[in-house]
Design an enzyme around this catalytic site. Structure first.
Site, PDB file in Angstrom:
ATOM      1  N   LYS A 185       0.842  -1.209   0.000  1.00 35.20           N
ATOM      2  CA  LYS A 185       0.000   0.000   0.000  1.00 35.20           C
ATOM      3  C   LYS A 185       0.876   1.256   0.000  1.00 35.20           C
ATOM      4  CE  LYS A 185      -3.352   2.890   0.287  1.00 35.20           C
ATOM      5  NZ  LYS A 185      -3.875   3.403   1.540  1.00 35.20           N
ATOM      6  N   ASN A 189       0.851   4.199  -2.772  1.00 37.28           N
ATOM      7  CA  ASN A 189       0.687   5.627  -2.514  1.00 37.28           C
ATOM      8  C   ASN A 189       1.826   6.445  -3.115  1.00 37.28           C
ATOM      9  OD1 ASN A 189      -1.494   4.709  -1.052  1.00 37.28           O
ATOM     10  ND2 ASN A 189      -1.125   6.047   0.684  1.00 37.28           N
TER      11      ASN A 189
END
Length: 490
Positions: A185, A189
């Site tokens: 994740k 990002n």
């Protein structure tokens, strides 16, 4: 009374509320809890009215309403709040129960928390959740990692509520042990930072360079969203450019040009430096936000620091040249995007080796294919590349992407060169091209750099006429000795 809750969720901000309603829609009974008890009652009386959602006014009450093994998901601010809730939960949970952190936690914190929670006999999952409010409500991308034994108990819920690709495959699968889910994740990002910066540079070249109106740019982004750049971020950019303020002017023109950030991009860059991986585009995107924050300084500097006028008058005034340059901007955006994802995957490969994770790179592309902020048609090509060659060393070496870069390269170089000559900042386009040229160079000037290091610090060097791993030192001045420094890389 027999417990009926399938899962509890702590944290009733917008993401938490929407994820609860999503779970409810898929037939799961969710127990909702929030530190501010009034939010629980308000949620049940309003957004969750008419659903099967259960409320709880204490941790004890929440846990009592859950079936075994108890599954408790946290959607709270990263950092200390997560640790605080873990401590509050531990006295009420039993061996085999599962704590799930669905926030934007640093992967190293997840490593630590998994070890700690498992030492208490419980299981722990750190999962990335991407897609914003809309994704949480209708299907996010979900990237779980942590205690492998926990996965079978949460898989039916997480895969049910996740986004689905065209064939119905969920954008959610097991990533790996420890903080692997939060790591993926984090890289997501970072890539998101890069995508957004690239789009902003394309917008700036059209606005400042070509003098295009927001309506004209809206049409360009609408067209781009029908082709190879089809993605969520291009789509919302199209919509933003069409949105008018109360007085009828483009809203985007009334927004101050200072960008915020929550830190995940910075984490990605810091980790890349720890692993020695050059994610130059993501780093440039992070620093571009930092430069944007220097608004007052920039306004003063604009009055004193001189350069070319950032306009492309001769191109803008010629319809054919203007159309061709817009096509070049599209090529630059696409080629830079390929480079950015190649760097992101380089970082994940290095992390998998460093942290002993078995990452499925095609599977990660699938998880990002729907629901998340960087979702795009493009990710299907990445999945195909890694499905065909799971050990592909770099995305730039895949036949499809190599051909795409070849097609885009002339326009890409023209945009970077034109922007530099006209003083239009395009740091992400520029650094992507610089990396591409570095990566394809069999010889770089690092031989001189290594000689400099040996000259002032006796750091040694390798020779082209000797096997790798043999190090040499030269007494460059005739005044030094033969003793060299130890050889190491940081």
């Amino acid at each position: 009374m027999q417990p009926t809750g399938d899962i509890a969720l702590i944290g009733l901000a917008v993401m938490g509320q929407n994820l609860i309603l999503n779970m409810n829609d898929h037939g799961f009974t969710v127990v909702a809890y929030n530190r501010t008890i009034e939010k629980v009652d308000h949620f049940l009386a309003n957004e969750a009215r008419g659903t099967k959602v259960l409320g709880a006014h204490s941790i004890a009450e929440m846990v009592a309403k859950l079936k075994r093994p108890r599954r408790v998901m946290l959607l709270v601010k990263a950092g200390k709040p997560v640790d605080d809730f873990i401590e509050q939960l531990l006295p009420h949970l039993e061996s085999g129960d599962i704590i799930i952190d669905g926030g934007n936690s640093l992967f190293e914190d997840t490593n630590r928390r998994q070890h700690y929670v498992e030492s208490k006999g419980l299981l722990y999952i750190g999962t990335g959740v991407s897609g914003g409010e809309e994704g949480a409500r209708h299907g996010p991308s979900i990237m779980p990692g942590g205690s492998p034994a926990a996965w079978p108990h949460v898989k039916p819920i997480l895969q049910a509520v996740a986004a689905k690709v065209e064939d119905g495959t969920p954008c959610c699968d097991w990533v790996g042990e420890q903080g692997a889910g939060h790591y993926v994740k984090m890289v997501h990002n970072g890539i998101e930072y890069g995508d957004m910066q690239l789009i902003c540079e394309a917008y700036n070249l059209m606005k400042q360079g070509l003098g295009m109106s927001t309506d004209e740019m809206h049409s360009v982004f609408a067209e781009w969203n029908q082709g190879e750049l089809d993605s969520y971020l291009i789509e919302i950019t199209r919509d933003i450019l069409a949105h008018k303020d109360a007085d009828g002017t483009p809203l985007v023109d009334n927004i101050l040009d200072t960008a915020g950030q929550k830190g995940t991009g910075k984490w990605t860059v810091i980790n890349s430096q720890d692993l020695g991986i050059p994610i130059t585009l993501i780093a440039e995107a992070v620093y571009a936000r930092c430069v944007s924050a220097l608004k007052d300084e920039r306004v003063k500097a604009a009055r004193k620091l001189k350069g070319p006028r950032p306009t492309l008058g001769s191109i803008a005034s010629n319809p054919e040249k203007k159309k061709a340059f817009i096509q070049d901007i599209q090529s630059a955006l696409y080629a830079s995007k390929i480079t950015s994802y190649a760097q992101g995957y380089m970082l994940m490969r290095a992390a998998a080796q460093q942290y002993k994770w078995n990452l499925n790179y095609g599977g990660i592309a699938l998880m990002w294919r729907g629901g998340c902020i960087i979702r795009s048609r493009f990710l299907g090509k990445i999945k195909a590349a890694y499905d065909a060659r799971p050990k592909l060393p770099n995305l730039l070496l895949d036949d499809y992407f190599r051909a795409e870069i070849k097609k885009a390269q002339k326009g890409w170089r023209n945009v970077v060169a034109t922007a530099a000559k006209k003083g239009i900042p395009a740091p992400a386009f520029s650094t992507a091209l610089a990396f591409y040229d570095q990566y394809r160079s069999a010889i770089l000037p690092a031989n001189l750099l290594q000689a400099q290091r040996d000259y002032f610090g006796a750091h040694t060097y390798e020779r082209v006429d000797k096997p790798r791993g043999e190090f040499f030192h030269t007494n460059w001045t005739g005044r030094g000795g033969t003793t060299s420094s130890s050889t190491y890389n940081v």
